[in-house]
Design a protein around this motif. Structure first.
Motif, PDB file in Angstrom:
ATOM      1  N   ALA A 118      87.771   6.439  69.286  1.00 30.05           N
ATOM      2  CA  ALA A 118      88.409   6.942  67.895  1.00 30.05           C
ATOM      3  C   ALA A 118      89.874   7.110  67.993  1.00 30.05           C
ATOM      4  O   ALA A 118      90.254   7.475  69.273  1.00 30.05           O
TER       5      ALA A 118
ATOM      6  N   GLY B 247      81.771   2.789  69.481  1.00 33.43           N
ATOM      7  CA  GLY B 247      83.032   2.409  69.046  1.00 33.43           C
ATOM      8  C   GLY B 247      82.647   0.973  68.612  1.00 33.43           C
ATOM      9  O   GLY B 247      81.390   0.217  68.898  1.00 33.43           O
ATOM     10  N   HIS B 248      83.377   0.345  67.867  1.00 37.55           N
ATOM     11  CA  HIS B 248      83.253  -0.928  67.188  1.00 37.55           C
ATOM     12  C   HIS B 248      83.361  -1.861  68.387  1.00 37.55           C
ATOM     13  O   HIS B 248      83.890  -1.641  69.577  1.00 37.55           O
TER      14      HIS B 248
ATOM     15  N   ASN C 248      84.580   2.675  64.166  1.00 36.45           N
ATOM     16  CA  ASN C 248      85.016   3.692  65.114  1.00 36.45           C
ATOM     17  C   ASN C 248      84.892   5.137  64.263  1.00 36.45           C
ATOM     18  O   ASN C 248      84.656   6.003  64.867  1.00 36.45           O
TER      19      ASN C 248
ATOM     20  N   VAL D  85      93.246   4.317  72.355  1.00 37.35           N
ATOM     21  CA  VAL D  85      91.969   4.654  71.929  1.00 37.35           C
ATOM     22  C   VAL D  85      91.606   6.318  72.730  1.00 37.35           C
ATOM     23  O   VAL D  85      92.174   6.452  74.089  1.00 37.35           O
TER      24      VAL D  85
ATOM     25  N   ILE E 225      86.583  -2.534  69.809  1.00 38.82           N
ATOM     26  CA  ILE E 225      87.242  -1.432  70.608  1.00 38.82           C
ATOM     27  C   ILE E 225      86.652  -1.335  72.016  1.00 38.82           C
ATOM     28  O   ILE E 225      87.260  -0.698  72.917  1.00 38.82           O
TER      29      ILE E 225
END
Length: 280
Positions: free
Chosen positions: A147, A103-104, A128, A85, A107
């Motif tokens: 990401a 971010g997702h 992401n 990350v 994550i």
């Protein structure tokens, strides 16, 4: 015409990285959702699908196991991708400039310690790589994206903090899906058989159903349950075992399992990845 492999997310997503690593001869096909990626394979728009199923930090990817049995696709391979990350920001931005990172939801927990330590607000995004693209479009140095470095290259962003995941073994497992199974292939690190089942409504049914794997020396590496149809009493199990259905001991175990179930469906037979044996 080149073969295509569908994945969930935009270009630069970790699914995109997985496609490059596991199927470099296929053209990556970005899809908004896992459902869209599966449908692209079913319709023939893609030859394979790269579907994330679990992360070593976050756990299993929600809803994917319920999608697999209904997909009518077959698991033909697995891929383990080391997830690094990174905090990306517009060109010229510094870490101290970033106040919020997108971010997702999968994550965000993977780098929660870093975000807290730097006073950065975590904000959920649907993808992401999408977050990276939007950060590039807005060009606001106070906004960053969580990401891959691939996304930084694609969207021309700076990596202001590299490898910020909380755990140094942070890994995501993907399943490669196809319209047709391949029962002839044999892997150098063994084989994995995946299936789903529902036990019959009798006392100790799950215990009895699992007994055949123990007595026949079959190693079960995964057993997960989830509800189906919105009913608490309708529980389906997703399982993975070592071996090939042609192996005599696995044949016997599956026959015994079938006796205690009212539904049993094979999802895939595929080579075990070398990463399964790694401990470092």
């Amino acid at each position: 015409m080149s073969q295509k492999i569908a994945f969930q997310g935009e270009l630069g997503a970790y699914g995109h990285e997985a496609c490059i690593a596991a199927r470099p001869d296929h053209e990556p096909l970005p899809c908004p959702t896992f459902v869209d990626a599966i449908e692209a394979v079913r319709k023939g728009d893609a030859d394979l699908g790269m579907i994330a199923v679990e992360n070593s930090t976050y756990g299993r990817v929600a809803d994917v196991h319920s999608l697999l049995p209904e997909s009518r696709l077959h698991i033909v391979d697995e891929a383990f991708v080391r997830v690094h990350v990174n905090l990306l920001a517009p060109k010229g931005a510094k870490l101290s400039d970033v106040q919020a990172a997108y971010g997702h939801p999968v994550i965000l927990p993977q780098c929660a310690q870093f975000l807290r330590a730097n006073g950065i607000e975590a904000i959920a995004s649907t993808d992401n790589a999408k977050a990276a693209r939007e950060v590039a479009e807005k060009n606001n140095p106070s906004h960053g994206a969580l990401a891959s470095e691939l996304a930084a290259d694609i969207y021309d962003l700076d990596v202001v903090a590299r490898h910020i995941e909380d755990h140094d073994r942070n890994t995501t497992r993907f399943l490669v899906m196809s319209r047709e199974p391949d029962f002839k292939i044999r892997g150098s690190h063994g084989m994995i058989t995946s299936f789903v089942f529902r036990v019959r409504n009798i006392p100790a049914a799950l215990f009895k159903a699992m007994g055949g794997f123990a007595t026949n020396g079959v190693n079960m590496t995964k057993l997960e349950s989830y509800m189906v149809g919105g009913y608490f009493t309708a529980t389906q199990f997703y399982a993975e075992v070592e071996g090939h259905p042609d192996d005599h001991n696995l044949q016997l175990a599956l026959e015994e399992l079938d006796y205690f179930t009212d539904h049993l469906a094979l999802l895939g037979v595929y080579p075990a990845a070398a990463r399964r044996k790694e401990r470092d």
